[in-house]
Design a protein around this motif. Sequence first.
Motif, PDB file in Angstrom:
ATOM      1  N   SER A 131     -61.057 -66.106 -91.737  1.00 47.96           N
ATOM      2  CA  SER A 131     -61.770 -65.623 -90.546  1.00 47.96           C
ATOM      3  C   SER A 131     -63.013 -66.498 -90.352  1.00 47.96           C
ATOM      4  N   PRO A 132     -63.048 -67.328 -89.301  1.00 48.64           N
ATOM      5  CA  PRO A 132     -61.967 -67.513 -88.310  1.00 48.64           C
ATOM      6  C   PRO A 132     -60.803 -68.300 -88.896  1.00 48.64           C
ATOM      7  N   LEU A 339     -52.348 -74.777 -90.946  1.00 45.62           N
ATOM      8  CA  LEU A 339     -53.251 -73.633 -91.028  1.00 45.62           C
ATOM      9  C   LEU A 339     -54.602 -74.102 -91.555  1.00 45.62           C
ATOM     10  N   GLY A 340     -55.674 -73.564 -90.994  1.00 44.55           N
ATOM     11  CA  GLY A 340     -57.014 -73.920 -91.427  1.00 44.55           C
ATOM     12  C   GLY A 340     -58.022 -72.881 -90.977  1.00 44.55           C
ATOM     13  N   GLY A 341     -59.316 -73.247 -91.119  1.00 39.74           N
ATOM     14  CA  GLY A 341     -60.381 -72.325 -90.756  1.00 39.74           C
ATOM     15  C   GLY A 341     -61.281 -72.051 -91.960  1.00 39.74           C
ATOM     16  N   GLN A 359     -64.041 -74.383 -96.256  1.00 38.63           N
ATOM     17  CA  GLN A 359     -63.812 -74.726 -94.859  1.00 38.63           C
ATOM     18  C   GLN A 359     -62.663 -75.734 -94.755  1.00 38.63           C
ATOM     19  N   ARG A 360     -61.756 -75.443 -93.830  1.00 44.40           N
ATOM     20  CA  ARG A 360     -60.659 -76.395 -93.533  1.00 44.40           C
ATOM     21  C   ARG A 360     -60.662 -76.627 -92.026  1.00 44.40           C
ATOM     22  N   PHE A 362     -60.032 -78.195 -88.070  1.00 43.98           N
ATOM     23  CA  PHE A 362     -58.856 -78.285 -87.198  1.00 43.98           C
ATOM     24  C   PHE A 362     -58.184 -79.646 -87.346  1.00 43.98           C
ATOM     25  N   GLY A 363     -58.973 -80.681 -87.693  1.00 46.15           N
ATOM     26  CA  GLY A 363     -58.366 -81.990 -87.938  1.00 46.15           C
ATOM     27  C   GLY A 363     -57.411 -81.936 -89.111  1.00 46.15           C
ATOM     28  N   SER A 364     -57.741 -81.139 -90.130  1.00 50.54           N
ATOM     29  CA  SER A 364     -56.827 -80.990 -91.269  1.00 50.54           C
ATOM     30  C   SER A 364     -55.553 -80.274 -90.834  1.00 50.54           C
ATOM     31  N   VAL A 365     -55.710 -79.318 -89.904  1.00 50.91           N
ATOM     32  CA  VAL A 365     -54.525 -78.603 -89.383  1.00 50.91           C
ATOM     33  C   VAL A 365     -53.590 -79.584 -88.667  1.00 50.91           C
ATOM     34  N   ILE A 366     -54.173 -80.440 -87.825  1.00 51.80           N
ATOM     35  CA  ILE A 366     -53.367 -81.428 -87.111  1.00 51.80           C
ATOM     36  C   ILE A 366     -52.716 -82.389 -88.101  1.00 51.80           C
TER      37      ILE A 366
END
Length: 541
Positions: A131-132, A339-341, A359-360, A362-366
């Motif tokens: 979260s988020p 998945l990240g956030g 922290q992860r 959005f670049g890691s998600v992509i």
Amino acid sequence: MMLAGAMAAPASAQTAGDQVRRLSVEEAVRLALENNFGVQIARINPQIQDLAVALARSAWVPTFNTTVQGASTATPNNSFLSGATTGQAKTSTGRLASNVGLLQQTPWGGSYSVGWDSTRSTTTNIFSNFSPQLQSSLSLSVRQPLLRNFAIDTLRQQVIQSEKSREISDYGVEQTIATTTRAVRNAYWNLAYANASLTVQQQSLDLARESLRETNARIQIGTTPPIDAVEAQAEVALRESNVILAQAQIDNAQDALRTLIFNPSAADFWTTRIEPADQPAFQPITVDVDGAVRNALQMRTDLLQARKSLESDAISVKYFRNQTLPDVTAAFDYGLTGLGGTQFVRGTGFPGPIIGETQRSFGSVIGDLFGNQFPNWTLALNISYPIGHSQQEASLARAELQTSQAVTQIKNAELQVVTQVRNIARQVQTDAKLVESTGASRSLSEQRLDAEQKKLAAGTSTNFLVFQAQRDLAEARNNELNAILNYNQALVDLETVQRAPVIGGGLATTSTVTSGTVVSGFTTTSAVGGAATPATTTPTP
């Protein structure tokens, strides 16, 4: 051979104040192709069919779609497993999602879709580890028929048939141009004939007036009784009425031609009088009937339209035959997820207390998506086939019968076309003989009138016989003019019949009417038709 004197446009046919426009027959045809409403209407049809083709092809255009959505939910706690934070009476979640996708039907019967989803969500649920939370997925879905709808499907059938309709509309324009050209040529020769007919009637009136003058002179010197003047005056009155009728015939021919060639919005549309620069001449030709028949079978627009329609029917047969095959469709789905956030680090227990977070981005998600870290795929083969007689089989049988019927109809049309060409070619030859015959008759009538006038001067004939000879000469001249007119119009029909249907030539085929009927000398000719490249003809020496 041409009656140059008789064919000249008489000044008495004109009205004071009218504007006179001198036109050749080819100039009249050119004006008709620019101004005629029938031609203008026909030229719109290919444009309409172009749009129909574009509409059918639009089914293959890829569709782009995107969605952005926000949502928030608050749920009251109804058990200790609701996940609410201690001391809170509700569990709250928030969500912001976006989607971008592309969908397309393929020209070989299949379809594909590509989608990219991104979501950011927050929650107060103590059981959630993020979260988020940032989540993204990429999906690919492909569907491809292997039997039914592989060689042809509904979309391809519609596209091909719309293209055939486009080609048919081109032939329709050619047919309208040909029939309009024929109408203009016939109306032009009708006007030339009407002018010549007025000249003949005026000449006949002049002869009657000269006879009346001579009769009065003989009465004065006592060689002729006064009663003979009554007969001469009655003859003059009769021929004056013939001149009036001939002048009305010119007006009708003027209107018939101007409605075909002039722009009705012009201010001088009804006041401009047309003076034909060309006159119908008689030049015997040798008609190549076999060549005309070959040309007609190859170039007739109605036959070309029917053959294109038959090609369209064949497409329907191909489609319905394909529909009787089993429906075998291959399906492939492939997806990637990332998945990240903000991820919570928990201690021991259930649920463990939050002792830290990582922290992860959005670049890691992509990076997970394009690194193919979490793939999933499905490959399937779906097969279906009706048991017993199907609707597709009935549709195929119906389409095959309709195609067989169309083939027979084309054969029948070809037979009628050949018959019509032969009839018109025979008419050309007949009219040529009639021109020669009426020319001889006119020459003999002139000799007879000259003889009667000489006998009257010698006292061996009567006014009655002279007037009868004058009437016979006027009729013979008109017959010769009419024969020349019919011969030239038969030549126009021979040219036209090789490219388009000719109404009244032996084949009742629908044709575009570009004007009302054109009144000819003693017949009524339908104002439809046109000119085309004729079969090879050679002048007779």
